[in-house]
Motif scaffolding. Structure first.
Motif, PDB file in Angstrom:
ATOM      1  N   LEU A   6      -7.773  -8.571  -0.776  1.00 41.08           N
ATOM      2  CA  LEU A   6      -7.966  -7.643   0.334  1.00 41.08           C
ATOM      3  C   LEU A   6      -6.812  -7.837   1.319  1.00 41.08           C
ATOM      4  O   LEU A   6      -6.529  -8.954   1.729  1.00 41.08           O
ATOM      5  CB  LEU A   6      -9.302  -7.916   1.031  1.00 41.08           C
ATOM      6  N   GLY A   7      -6.188  -6.745   1.686  1.00 39.28           N
ATOM      7  CA  GLY A   7      -4.902  -6.843   2.365  1.00 39.28           C
ATOM      8  C   GLY A   7      -3.819  -6.965   1.309  1.00 39.28           C
ATOM      9  O   GLY A   7      -2.836  -7.690   1.475  1.00 39.28           O
ATOM     10  N   GLY A   8      -4.011  -6.242   0.203  1.00 35.68           N
ATOM     11  CA  GLY A   8      -3.130  -6.355  -0.960  1.00 35.68           C
ATOM     12  C   GLY A   8      -1.712  -5.884  -0.706  1.00 35.68           C
ATOM     13  O   GLY A   8      -0.822  -6.167  -1.513  1.00 35.68           O
ATOM     14  N   GLY A   9      -1.494  -5.184   0.406  1.00 31.32           N
ATOM     15  CA  GLY A   9      -0.142  -4.787   0.765  1.00 31.32           C
ATOM     16  C   GLY A   9       0.511  -5.749   1.730  1.00 31.32           C
ATOM     17  O   GLY A   9       1.593  -5.459   2.256  1.00 31.32           O
ATOM     18  N   TYR A  35      -6.153  -4.357  -2.912  1.00 32.80           N
ATOM     19  CA  TYR A  35      -6.826  -3.356  -2.076  1.00 32.80           C
ATOM     20  C   TYR A  35      -6.237  -3.411  -0.680  1.00 32.80           C
ATOM     21  O   TYR A  35      -6.124  -4.489  -0.073  1.00 32.80           O
ATOM     22  CB  TYR A  35      -8.337  -3.607  -1.997  1.00 32.80           C
ATOM     23  N   ASP A  36      -5.847  -2.259  -0.169  1.00 32.84           N
ATOM     24  CA  ASP A  36      -5.292  -2.180   1.175  1.00 32.84           C
ATOM     25  C   ASP A  36      -5.599  -0.792   1.731  1.00 32.84           C
ATOM     26  O   ASP A  36      -5.704   0.180   0.967  1.00 32.84           O
ATOM     27  CB  ASP A  36      -3.779  -2.424   1.151  1.00 32.84           C
ATOM     28  N   THR A  37      -5.762  -0.726   3.044  1.00 31.21           N
ATOM     29  CA  THR A  37      -6.005   0.583   3.659  1.00 31.21           C
ATOM     30  C   THR A  37      -4.730   1.411   3.742  1.00 31.21           C
ATOM     31  O   THR A  37      -4.792   2.599   4.082  1.00 31.21           O
ATOM     32  CB  THR A  37      -6.587   0.409   5.071  1.00 31.21           C
ATOM     33  N   ASP A  38      -3.590   0.805   3.448  1.00 32.19           N
ATOM     34  CA  ASP A  38      -2.306   1.512   3.433  1.00 32.19           C
ATOM     35  C   ASP A  38      -1.760   1.503   2.011  1.00 32.19           C
ATOM     36  O   ASP A  38      -1.131   0.524   1.586  1.00 32.19           O
ATOM     37  CB  ASP A  38      -1.325   0.839   4.393  1.00 32.19           C
ATOM     38  N   PRO A  39      -1.963   2.588   1.242  1.00 34.74           N
ATOM     39  CA  PRO A  39      -1.520   2.610  -0.161  1.00 34.74           C
ATOM     40  C   PRO A  39      -0.023   2.406  -0.328  1.00 34.74           C
ATOM     41  O   PRO A  39       0.422   1.837  -1.336  1.00 34.74           O
ATOM     42  CB  PRO A  39      -1.958   3.999  -0.651  1.00 34.74           C
ATOM     43  N   ALA A  40       0.773   2.849   0.641  1.00 37.09           N
ATOM     44  CA  ALA A  40       2.225   2.696   0.521  1.00 37.09           C
ATOM     45  C   ALA A  40       2.615   1.216   0.540  1.00 37.09           C
ATOM     46  O   ALA A  40       3.517   0.786  -0.196  1.00 37.09           O
ATOM     47  CB  ALA A  40       2.924   3.455   1.650  1.00 37.09           C
ATOM     48  N   ARG A 276      11.064  -2.575   8.518  1.00 33.94           N
ATOM     49  CA  ARG A 276      12.299  -2.361   7.757  1.00 33.94           C
ATOM     50  C   ARG A 276      12.097  -2.729   6.286  1.00 33.94           C
ATOM     51  O   ARG A 276      12.562  -2.019   5.389  1.00 33.94           O
ATOM     52  CB  ARG A 276      13.444  -3.195   8.346  1.00 33.94           C
ATOM     53  N   PHE A 277      11.376  -3.830   6.043  1.00 35.25           N
ATOM     54  CA  PHE A 277      11.164  -4.269   4.658  1.00 35.25           C
ATOM     55  C   PHE A 277      10.410  -3.213   3.854  1.00 35.25           C
ATOM     56  O   PHE A 277      10.845  -2.831   2.756  1.00 35.25           O
ATOM     57  CB  PHE A 277      10.398  -5.587   4.643  1.00 35.25           C
ATOM     58  N   TYR A 278       9.279  -2.747   4.376  1.00 37.92           N
ATOM     59  CA  TYR A 278       8.477  -1.791   3.610  1.00 37.92           C
ATOM     60  C   TYR A 278       9.204  -0.466   3.430  1.00 37.92           C
ATOM     61  O   TYR A 278       9.073   0.187   2.379  1.00 37.92           O
ATOM     62  CB  TYR A 278       7.119  -1.582   4.277  1.00 37.92           C
ATOM     63  N   ALA A 279       9.986  -0.070   4.415  1.00 37.78           N
ATOM     64  CA  ALA A 279      10.767   1.156   4.264  1.00 37.78           C
ATOM     65  C   ALA A 279      11.805   1.004   3.157  1.00 37.78           C
ATOM     66  O   ALA A 279      12.007   1.912   2.340  1.00 37.78           O
ATOM     67  CB  ALA A 279      11.451   1.510   5.588  1.00 37.78           C
ATOM     68  N   ARG A 280      12.449  -0.149   3.095  1.00 40.35           N
ATOM     69  CA  ARG A 280      13.462  -0.375   2.069  1.00 40.35           C
ATOM     70  C   ARG A 280      12.850  -0.457   0.680  1.00 40.35           C
ATOM     71  O   ARG A 280      13.347   0.151  -0.276  1.00 40.35           O
ATOM     72  CB  ARG A 280      14.233  -1.667   2.356  1.00 40.35           C
ATOM     73  N   VAL A 281      11.762  -1.230   0.552  1.00 41.28           N
ATOM     74  CA  VAL A 281      11.184  -1.443  -0.776  1.00 41.28           C
ATOM     75  C   VAL A 281      10.483  -0.182  -1.280  1.00 41.28           C
ATOM     76  O   VAL A 281      10.222  -0.035  -2.475  1.00 41.28           O
ATOM     77  CB  VAL A 281      10.231  -2.665  -0.753  1.00 41.28           C
ATOM     78  N   GLY A 282      10.215   0.758  -0.381  1.00 42.85           N
ATOM     79  CA  GLY A 282       9.691   2.048  -0.827  1.00 42.85           C
ATOM     80  C   GLY A 282      10.693   2.849  -1.627  1.00 42.85           C
ATOM     81  O   GLY A 282      10.325   3.799  -2.324  1.00 42.85           O
ATOM     82  N   PRO A 287      16.225  -3.480  -4.980  1.00 42.86           N
ATOM     83  CA  PRO A 287      15.603  -4.592  -5.734  1.00 42.86           C
ATOM     84  C   PRO A 287      14.502  -5.237  -4.898  1.00 42.86           C
ATOM     85  O   PRO A 287      14.771  -5.873  -3.877  1.00 42.86           O
ATOM     86  CB  PRO A 287      16.778  -5.546  -5.981  1.00 42.86           C
ATOM     87  N   ALA A 288      13.263  -5.095  -5.343  1.00 43.90           N
ATOM     88  CA  ALA A 288      12.113  -5.465  -4.516  1.00 43.90           C
ATOM     89  C   ALA A 288      12.032  -6.965  -4.263  1.00 43.90           C
ATOM     90  O   ALA A 288      11.890  -7.416  -3.116  1.00 43.90           O
ATOM     91  CB  ALA A 288      10.822  -4.957  -5.158  1.00 43.90           C
ATOM     92  N   LEU A 289      12.102  -7.762  -5.312  1.00 41.16           N
ATOM     93  CA  LEU A 289      11.913  -9.208  -5.151  1.00 41.16           C
ATOM     94  C   LEU A 289      13.076  -9.831  -4.385  1.00 41.16           C
ATOM     95  O   LEU A 289      12.868 -10.699  -3.525  1.00 41.16           O
ATOM     96  CB  LEU A 289      11.763  -9.870  -6.523  1.00 41.16           C
ATOM     97  N   THR A 290      14.301  -9.405  -4.661  1.00 40.88           N
ATOM     98  CA  THR A 290      15.459  -9.931  -3.941  1.00 40.88           C
ATOM     99  C   THR A 290      15.339  -9.644  -2.449  1.00 40.88           C
ATOM    100  O   THR A 290      15.601 -10.509  -1.605  1.00 40.88           O
ATOM    101  CB  THR A 290      16.755  -9.311  -4.493  1.00 40.88           C
ATOM    102  N   THR A 291      14.918  -8.428  -2.121  1.00 43.35           N
ATOM    103  CA  THR A 291      14.749  -8.047  -0.722  1.00 43.35           C
ATOM    104  C   THR A 291      13.645  -8.873  -0.074  1.00 43.35           C
ATOM    105  O   THR A 291      13.789  -9.367   1.052  1.00 43.35           O
ATOM    106  CB  THR A 291      14.424  -6.547  -0.623  1.00 43.35           C
ATOM    107  N   TRP A 292      12.538  -9.046  -0.782  1.00 42.52           N
ATOM    108  CA  TRP A 292      11.413  -9.831  -0.248  1.00 42.52           C
ATOM    109  C   TRP A 292      11.837 -11.274   0.014  1.00 42.52           C
ATOM    110  O   TRP A 292      11.512 -11.843   1.058  1.00 42.52           O
ATOM    111  CB  TRP A 292      10.245  -9.788  -1.235  1.00 42.52           C
ATOM    112  N   ASN A 293      12.580 -11.876  -0.908  1.00 39.99           N
ATOM    113  CA  ASN A 293      13.017 -13.256  -0.733  1.00 39.99           C
ATOM    114  C   ASN A 293      13.898 -13.418   0.507  1.00 39.99           C
ATOM    115  O   ASN A 293      13.764 -14.402   1.253  1.00 39.99           O
ATOM    116  CB  ASN A 293      13.777 -13.738  -1.975  1.00 39.99           C
ATOM    117  N   ALA A 294      14.779 -12.468   0.742  1.00 40.68           N
ATOM    118  CA  ALA A 294      15.668 -12.546   1.902  1.00 40.68           C
ATOM    119  C   ALA A 294      14.875 -12.428   3.201  1.00 40.68           C
ATOM    120  O   ALA A 294      15.119 -13.171   4.161  1.00 40.68           O
ATOM    121  CB  ALA A 294      16.724 -11.448   1.826  1.00 40.68           C
ATOM    122  N   VAL A 295      13.914 -11.526   3.232  1.00 36.92           N
ATOM    123  CA  VAL A 295      13.105 -11.350   4.435  1.00 36.92           C
ATOM    124  C   VAL A 295      12.227 -12.568   4.663  1.00 36.92           C
ATOM    125  O   VAL A 295      12.049 -13.030   5.798  1.00 36.92           O
ATOM    126  CB  VAL A 295      12.248 -10.069   4.315  1.00 36.92           C
TER     127      VAL A 295
END
Length: 448
Positions: A6-9, A35-40, A276-282, A287-295
């Motif tokens: 819960l809070g899957g995003g 599961y998250d209330t924000d599907p994006a 900024r992170f969620y906008a980029r990974v959208g 590259p999702a994982l590379t971006t996540w690691n940097a953040v």
């Protein structure tokens, strides 16, 4: 096994999934439901998990995104909760309102923690009722803050099947063990209190308490983060090592001043960073994982920056930035102990029963527990010294006023909760805080 998040995003979900990828045992988690209330946000995090799974897709747990709570919970063996009601914008608002009154707005401590609790409790109460109805045999692992308060509120519906986790005690124990040259895995911690309000009182290796060795050496005391944060003299005066969050209590004026002078509060910084992170990974091309690691690296480096500035403690040390074994490892160890009867000892948030003198049986405390297939069993603890017990019982009374305010939609009980907190210094301030929080959080309009 099926794990529902819960809070899957949430930004830290990849830590949990990464821990699951290390598990190759029988009966491991083979399906993760986000599961998250924000599907994006769920879709963005699912991209990060897919990158994590790419190294060994055959062994990686399947990932499914759900948009209906009951459908997500159906068939769950474990439910992991890391929701944030109001998002990071809500956290930033909590900080602003409190600091305008000259009091702390941190998300789990003081005015900010109370505000966060007041808007979170109605949501988690609904979740607990749905878990009890849809997945009554599931074990609920709570990481939603304020973790002790939320766990206690949910225990009224889920009993001992809800267990709160936190990475602060295990991190503290490991840092002390490392500075003493001890294998953290072989050390037994004597730690007790409430979530974000506890003390390390002993560290036993082969039956011997090695914590006195720490206090005997100023160099050792100043060789780890809490030592630099609190100072060697104060730790010697206490005769124990406080959880880092106690810096907000012991050095409140300095911390509030540092927060007020900061260009951005912690919540505002994270809000900007993660937007900024969620906008980029959208963007599928990013590259999702590379971006996540940097953040994540930036996030960890700036953790409790205001406290370190107030204490003159400098930057976080490399060991703290690179160490693994945080809350995700606690969650994995907890699930393995229950699902496979792999008995272990973990510091958890559970109902006291009779473990800690001075608190009643239903009070949720943070303490070492023996964990097996029947759940978590708190280990009897020595009494807290008077100064610590006084603080714990006062904050527990505040938590229960917050629960009562949410249950009864009572503005008067909310004012009482703020006013009784040690870090709110006036009933008049408490009243203005309730007014200010109600103005910036429409969801608190339920308080009458």
């Amino acid at each position: 096994m099926r794990l529902v998040v819960l809070g899957g995003g949430g930004f830290r979900v990849p830590l949990v999934y990464g821990a699951l990828l290390t598990d190759r045992g029988e009966g491991r988690v083979d399906e993760v439901v986000l599961y998250d209330t924000d599907p994006a946000r769920s879709a963005a995090i699912a991209r990060v998990l897919a990158d994590q799974a790419a190294a060994d897709p055959a062994a990686a747990p399947r990932v499914r995104v759900a948009t209906d709570l009951d459908a997500a919970l159906h068939g769950a063996d474990f439910v992991f909760s890391a929701i944030r009601v109001g998002g990071l914008a809500g956290r930033a608002a909590d900080e602003r309102v409190a600091l305008a009154e000259g009091v702390l707005g941190q998300e789990t401590v003081g005015a900010g923690g109370i505000a966060y609790g007041l808007r979170t409790l109605p949501v988690v109460d609904h979740i607990a009722r749905r878990v009890a109805a849809v997945a009554p045999d599931a074990w609920f692992i709570n990481f939603t803050n304020p973790a002790g308060l939320v766990t206690e509120a949910m225990s009224r519906h889920l009993g001992d099947r809800v267990i709160g986790i936190c990475d602060s005690p295990v991190g503290l124990g490991r840092r002390v063990a490392r500075v003493l040259g001890v294998d953290p895995g072989s050390a037994e911690v004597d730690y007790v209190g409430l979530n974000h309000l506890g003390w390390l009182r002993g560290l036993r290796v082969d039956g011997r308490d090695v914590l006195p060795d720490l206090f005997a050496s100023t160099a050792l005391l100043e060789g780890f983060e809490e030592g630099r944060l609190f100072g060697a003299d104060w730790l010697r005066s206490l005769g124990c090592v406080p959880n880092e969050y106690l810096h907000y209590y012991y050095f409140n004026r300095e911390t509030v001043r540092a927060y007020r002078e900061a260009a951005l509060t912690r919540g505002a910084f994270l809000h900007r960073q993660q937007d900024r992170f969620y906008a980029r990974v959208g963007d599928p091309a990013v590259p999702a994982l590379t971006t996540w690691n940097a953040v994540r690296a930036e996030r960890e480096a700036t953790y409790m920056a205001e406290n370190r500035e107030a204490a003159g403690a400098g930057e976080r040390d490399e060991a703290s930035l690179t160490a693994s074994g945080g809350y995700e490892e606690v969650a994995l160890a907890l699930m393995r102990a229950i699902a496979r009867d792999e008995r272990t000892t973990l510091v958890l948030n559970v109902r006291n029963r009779a473990a800690l003198p001075g608190l009643d049986a239903d009070a949720v405390i943070e303490t070492p527990c023996r964990v097996d297939a029947a759940g978590a069993h708190p280990i009897p603890a020595d009494p807290l010294p008077g100064h610590a017990l006084g603080l714990v019982t006062t904050v527990k009374a505040v938590e229960r006023e917050v629960i009562a305010a949410a249950d009864g939609a009572s503005r008067a009980r909310a004012v009482k909760a703020f006013a009784l907190h040690p870090l709110v210094d006036s009933v008049s301030v408490a009243r203005r805080l309730v007014a200010g929080y109600t103005e910036v959080h429409p969801g608190l309009g339920y308080l009458r």
